[in-house]
Write an enzyme that holds these catalytic residues in place. Structure first.
Site, PDB file in Angstrom:
ATOM      1  N   GLY A  71       0.831  -1.203   0.000  1.00  0.00           N
ATOM      2  CA  GLY A  71       0.000   0.000   0.000  1.00  0.00           C
ATOM      3  C   GLY A  71       0.862   1.248   0.000  1.00  0.00           C
ATOM      4  O   GLY A  71       1.863   1.329   0.733  1.00  0.00           O
ATOM      5  N   LEU A  95      -1.605   7.302   1.943  1.00  0.00           N
ATOM      6  CA  LEU A  95      -0.930   8.132   2.942  1.00  0.00           C
ATOM      7  C   LEU A  95      -0.263   7.281   4.007  1.00  0.00           C
ATOM      8  O   LEU A  95       0.858   7.561   4.432  1.00  0.00           O
ATOM      9  CB  LEU A  95      -1.929   9.098   3.569  1.00  0.00           C
ATOM     10  CG  LEU A  95      -2.278  10.270   2.656  1.00  0.00           C
ATOM     11  CD1 LEU A  95      -3.351  11.137   3.289  1.00  0.00           C
ATOM     12  CD2 LEU A  95      -1.047  11.100   2.344  1.00  0.00           C
ATOM     13  N   ALA A  96      -0.943   6.217   4.444  1.00  0.00           N
ATOM     14  CA  ALA A  96      -0.362   5.380   5.498  1.00  0.00           C
ATOM     15  C   ALA A  96       0.884   4.661   4.982  1.00  0.00           C
ATOM     16  O   ALA A  96       1.956   4.717   5.602  1.00  0.00           O
ATOM     17  CB  ALA A  96      -1.406   4.387   6.010  1.00  0.00           C
ATOM     18  N   SER A  98     -17.461  17.164  -0.430  1.00  0.00           N
ATOM     19  CA  SER A  98     -16.779  17.177   0.864  1.00  0.00           C
ATOM     20  C   SER A  98     -17.630  17.741   1.999  1.00  0.00           C
ATOM     21  O   SER A  98     -18.389  18.694   1.830  1.00  0.00           O
ATOM     22  CB  SER A  98     -15.517  18.022   0.742  1.00  0.00           C
ATOM     23  OG  SER A  98     -15.016  18.297   2.017  1.00  0.00           O
ATOM     24  N   ARG A 115     -21.423  12.574  11.017  1.00  0.00           N
ATOM     25  CA  ARG A 115     -21.918  12.020   9.750  1.00  0.00           C
ATOM     26  C   ARG A 115     -23.062  11.038   9.928  1.00  0.00           C
ATOM     27  O   ARG A 115     -24.003  11.017   9.136  1.00  0.00           O
ATOM     28  CB  ARG A 115     -20.768  11.318   9.030  1.00  0.00           C
ATOM     29  CG  ARG A 115     -19.766  12.295   8.550  1.00  0.00           C
ATOM     30  CD  ARG A 115     -18.567  11.624   7.935  1.00  0.00           C
ATOM     31  NE  ARG A 115     -17.675  12.661   7.436  1.00  0.00           N
ATOM     32  CZ  ARG A 115     -16.501  12.420   6.884  1.00  0.00           C
ATOM     33  NH1 ARG A 115     -16.068  11.184   6.761  1.00  0.00           N
ATOM     34  NH2 ARG A 115     -15.761  13.414   6.454  1.00  0.00           N
ATOM     35  N   HIS A 147     -18.903   5.374   2.393  1.00  0.00           N
ATOM     36  CA  HIS A 147     -17.735   6.235   2.243  1.00  0.00           C
ATOM     37  C   HIS A 147     -16.467   5.688   2.890  1.00  0.00           C
ATOM     38  O   HIS A 147     -15.372   5.832   2.366  1.00  0.00           O
ATOM     39  CB  HIS A 147     -18.084   7.586   2.860  1.00  0.00           C
ATOM     40  CG  HIS A 147     -16.976   8.578   2.814  1.00  0.00           C
ATOM     41  ND1 HIS A 147     -16.486   9.081   1.635  1.00  0.00           N
ATOM     42  CD2 HIS A 147     -16.261   9.184   3.804  1.00  0.00           C
ATOM     43  CE1 HIS A 147     -15.524   9.951   1.901  1.00  0.00           C
ATOM     44  NE2 HIS A 147     -15.360  10.018   3.202  1.00  0.00           N
ATOM     45  N   GLU A 178      -6.508   3.021   7.066  1.00  0.00           N
ATOM     46  CA  GLU A 178      -7.911   2.592   7.062  1.00  0.00           C
ATOM     47  C   GLU A 178      -8.040   1.069   7.176  1.00  0.00           C
ATOM     48  O   GLU A 178      -9.096   0.553   7.552  1.00  0.00           O
ATOM     49  CB  GLU A 178      -8.606   3.109   5.782  1.00  0.00           C
ATOM     50  CG  GLU A 178     -10.115   2.935   5.834  1.00  0.00           C
ATOM     51  CD  GLU A 178     -10.865   3.571   4.657  1.00  0.00           C
ATOM     52  OE1 GLU A 178     -10.300   4.436   3.970  1.00  0.00           O
ATOM     53  OE2 GLU A 178     -12.030   3.178   4.438  1.00  0.00           O
ATOM     54  N   ARG A 188     -16.368   7.489  12.156  1.00  0.00           N
ATOM     55  CA  ARG A 188     -15.182   8.357  12.071  1.00  0.00           C
ATOM     56  C   ARG A 188     -15.598   9.806  11.873  1.00  0.00           C
ATOM     57  O   ARG A 188     -16.482  10.091  11.065  1.00  0.00           O
ATOM     58  CB  ARG A 188     -14.301   7.925  10.895  1.00  0.00           C
ATOM     59  CG  ARG A 188     -13.171   8.884  10.635  1.00  0.00           C
ATOM     60  CD  ARG A 188     -12.275   8.418   9.529  1.00  0.00           C
ATOM     61  NE  ARG A 188     -12.866   8.464   8.221  1.00  0.00           N
ATOM     62  CZ  ARG A 188     -12.956   9.551   7.452  1.00  0.00           C
ATOM     63  NH1 ARG A 188     -12.515  10.719   7.895  1.00  0.00           N
ATOM     64  NH2 ARG A 188     -13.484   9.478   6.253  1.00  0.00           N
ATOM     65  N   LEU A 246      -7.179  11.032   7.315  1.00  0.00           N
ATOM     66  CA  LEU A 246      -5.845  11.451   6.851  1.00  0.00           C
ATOM     67  C   LEU A 246      -4.919  11.595   8.050  1.00  0.00           C
ATOM     68  O   LEU A 246      -3.748  11.210   8.008  1.00  0.00           O
ATOM     69  CB  LEU A 246      -5.950  12.773   6.087  1.00  0.00           C
ATOM     70  CG  LEU A 246      -6.893  12.786   4.872  1.00  0.00           C
ATOM     71  CD1 LEU A 246      -6.773  14.112   4.134  1.00  0.00           C
ATOM     72  CD2 LEU A 246      -6.603  11.634   3.923  1.00  0.00           C
TER      73      LEU A 246
END
Ligand SMILES: Cc1cc2nc3c(=O)[nH]c(=O)nc-3n(C[C@H](O)[C@H](O)[C@H](O)COP(=O)(O)OP(=O)(O)OC[C@H]3O[C@@H](n4cnc5c(N)ncnc54)[C@H](O)[C@@H]3O)c2cc1C
Length: 641
Positions: free
Chosen positions: A57, A60-61, A301, A347, A418, A442, A452, A458
């Site tokens: 992967g 970002l991670a 967003s 959310r 999402h 994730e 979340r 991020l």
């Protein structure tokens, strides 16, 4: 830890022994991370050169972890299925990244970020991890600024902040509506620097299809070269999965089309526990489904909720042009029901409220599955220029997709799948139940509980990759040097042979139905019964339907083309086969969790006002499952939250 009250659906689920997190430090919560870092063993720089780590992967991670471990001197081998690491799904993130910097002087602090995240996750997150996340959040911003990430700034030159749902402060750092892209370019630069330095090797267009476990430890992976079909084995002293979330199990989602569960699911089949798989986040502000042939949904967003106001007509069937509906005939339902947070409720709350008003027949748009997100007041207050400055690219995207101009008419939005809070279970060190297999971003379950908060994914991905894993993995690698293993090891040969057999099996079914038609039907079952609202009856029915469809898939799917070429149908077939098994586990997990919490709304468990009713006495634990295998019955373990 309490799993005493877990409901036993004996046909699907039984309760195993609790799993303890032996790495979690005790003591005051604000001292635990320092204590763990101090007590974890170190590896001296000259020994690091002799140790290797596979990282699957490059989002970002994964990119941040690979760059940091490479910089530390380890030999890193990085994999992704895209043609370049910088095409990972993280590039799509729009709205921003949280950090407790308190630049706005509005009462933010590490403790408040921790508190908001735990509360937002409906008290199902692991609190030590969340506190650590809040502690390192400020360092992430400093590191990214040093890399040159062009965060928005306010007039005084400080970085600007905006608000996301579930909080009353402004702590979200952003780069217009392209925050993920800018952050990933920063992590990618750092990664490429290590490639040039010779510490990281990148294998793009390679899909991991199994983990190699030798003497109980993760020692390598099996990958398919996606351009040639060659099955390869790669070995290292530890393996890190940074393979993202599984929202695409639902077919329609805001995730990139390639997102899938295969890497973590294959690890689960090899013994890694899968935690809270039923916790799926349904995002409230997406462009509504417009037709039968759609294969992707688009996020608008959450940052838009800073300035956009959400409403529906007061009466059902009011088909007037929205601009002709006077304020008295509008229901700004979030501002009405939740005055403290207004349009910035979390959310899960915003999504359920949108569903409720649509169920009442007050939805807008062609299928009446939509609510308005209206910028008229913001444009009046700030001027079009300011609104364009903040959200211009999102408005353009909306106009390109719908053909409507959101500067002139309100956007229409509806909830969509999402993000997945569930994932492989990890301990405080981010190590799964397979020693040597670490899971970050994730792909793990750890930080967000049942829901979340916006702009926290991020933050978690970069916290895990730049700061947490690089400290905790040392403790494992300090046990080295490890015995050398290669492709001649029977476990490696067995894993590679199993992958070849599965690829051949998919290509040889030669049935009548396309992979996508199966995926779409699976997604519809999950959306209808394991989506925004779940019932015991619906989940039981869904389990039966998923099993029947899975059986038909292996009898009647058609996979065109060959293995020895770029074959996207074959890639998708393997991923959908794994989604079937995951879909079963999601339903089993949702069935056993006989309470409502966060994203998991069981219709049987609600207050008199219709709100989610948690059951902390019976369900305040992480449900971590063993693979159900051929018995179809999962063994779940309660784990300290
Ligand atoms: C439209 C959208 C907008 C979002 N906006 C925000 C936001 O503003 N703020 C926020 O905090 N969060 C946001 N999120 C969530 C956030 O983007 C993701 O949770 C996060 O980027 C995930 O990062 P990751 O590194 O864990 O995984 P990903 O970025 O998904 O990367 C996964 C990597 O794993 C690789 N991979 C996967 N499986 C395999 C395999 N079997 N073999 C080889 N490689 C594999 C892929 O190639 C990829 O490199 C958004 C999500 C979406 C869908």
């Amino acid at each position: 830890m309490n799993n005493e009250g877990a409901v036993l659906h004996t046909d699907y689920y039984s309760v195993g022994d609790p799993v303890e997190d032996h790495k979690a430090p005790s003591g005051p919560i604000d001292e635990r991370w320092d204590s763990r870092k101090f007590n974890a063993r170190l590896v001296n720089p000259s020994n690091r050169r002799k140790l290797s780590v596979i990282i699957v992967g490059t989002g970002l991670a994964g990119s941040s972890a690979a760059a940091t471990l490479g910089e530390a001197g380890y030999q890193v081998i990085s994999f992704c299925y895209q043609d370049s690491p910088r095409r990972a799904h993280s590039i799509a993130a729009q709205g921003g990244i949280n950090a407790a910097k308190n630049y706005r002087n509005d009462g933010d602090s590490i403790y408040r970020l921790f508190y908001d995240t735990v509360k937002g996750g409906d008290y199902r997150s692991r609190e030590s991890n969340v506190y650590r996340l809040a502690q390192v959040s400020g360092q992430i911003i400093d590191q990214c600024v040093a890399q040159g990430i062009p965060f928005a700034r306010e007039y005084g030159g400080l970085l600007d902040n905006r608000s996301f749902g579930g909080v009353q402060v402004s702590r979200t750092f952003y780069a217009r509506g392209q925050t993920g892209q800018q952050l990933l370019l920063g992590a990618y630069q750092a990664l490429q620097r290590q490639v040039a330095a010779g510490t990281v090797q990148v294998h793009a267009r390679h899909e991991m299809l199994d983990v190699i476990v030798i003497e109980g430890k993760a020692r390598g992976i099996v990958v398919r070269d996606m351009t040639t079909g060659v099955i390869e084995t790669h070995f290292a002293d530890a393996v890190v999965l940074a393979t993202g979330g599984y929202g695409n199990a639902y077919f329609l989602s805001t995730n990139a089309m390639g997102c899938n569960v295969t890497a973590t699911w294959r690890a689960h089949r090899k013994g890694a526990l899968f935690a809270n798989p039923c916790f799926t986040q349904i995002h409230p502000t997406c462009i509504p489904v417009s037709g039968e042939y759609q294969s992707k949904l688009t996020l608008m967003s959450e940052s838009l909720r800073n300035d956009g106001r959400i409403w529906v007509p007061r009466e059902g069937g009011d088909d007037r042009n929205p601009r002709d509906i006077p304020a008295a005939d509008r229901d700004y339902y979030l501002e009405r029901i939740y005055p403290a947070y207004g349009n910035l409720v979390p959310r899960d709350v915003a999504s359920r409220a949108a569903k409720n008003v649509c169920d009442e027949g007050r939805g807008v748009g062609p299928a009446r599955l939509g609510v308005y997100l209206d910028f008229a007041d913001a444009i009046g207050r700030l001027g079009r220029g300011d609104v364009e400055e903040k959200y211009g690219n999102l408005f353009d995207m909306y106009q390109q997709i719908t053909g409507e101009n959101p500067y002139q008419v309100p956007m229409r939005i509806y909830p969509a799948v999402h993000y997945t809070m569930g994932g492989l279970w990890v301990d405080y060190d981010l190590q799964s139940t397979i020693p040597g297999l670490f899971v970050i971003g994730e792909a793990n379950f750890s930080d967000h509980g049942a829901n979340r908060l916006g702009a926290s994914a991020l933050m978690q991905g970069l916290a895990d990759g730049y700061f947490v894993l690089p400290s905790t993995i040392n403790d494992y690698l300090a046990s080295g040097p490890f015995e050398k293993v290669d492709e001649s090891h029977p476990a490696a040969q067995e894993a590679a042979a199993a992958v070849r057999t599965r690829v051949d099996a998919l290509l040889s079914v030669n049935g009548d139905r396309t992979v996508d038609s199966f995926h779409k039907e699976l997604g519809t079952i999950l959306w209808d019964h394991c989506g925004m609202e779940r019932t015991k009856e619906g989940l039981t029915k869904a389990l039966r339907m998923v099993r029947e469809l899975r059986e038909e898939f292996w009898r009647n799917v058609t996979v065109t083309g060959e293995n020895q070429e770029l074959n996207q149908t074959l890639e998708r077939a393997g991923r959908v086969a794994d989604f079937f098994e995951l879909g079963e586990l999601m339903c089993i997990d949702a069935l056993h969790r006989d309470e409502s919490c966060g994203s998991h709304f069981r219709a049987e468990s609600r207050t008199e006002e219709g709100e989610a009713l948690r059951d902390d006495d019976r369900f305040a634990y992480v449900a971590a499952s063993e693979f159900f295998g051929s018995s179809g019955k999962s063994v779940g373990h309660g784990v300290a939250g």
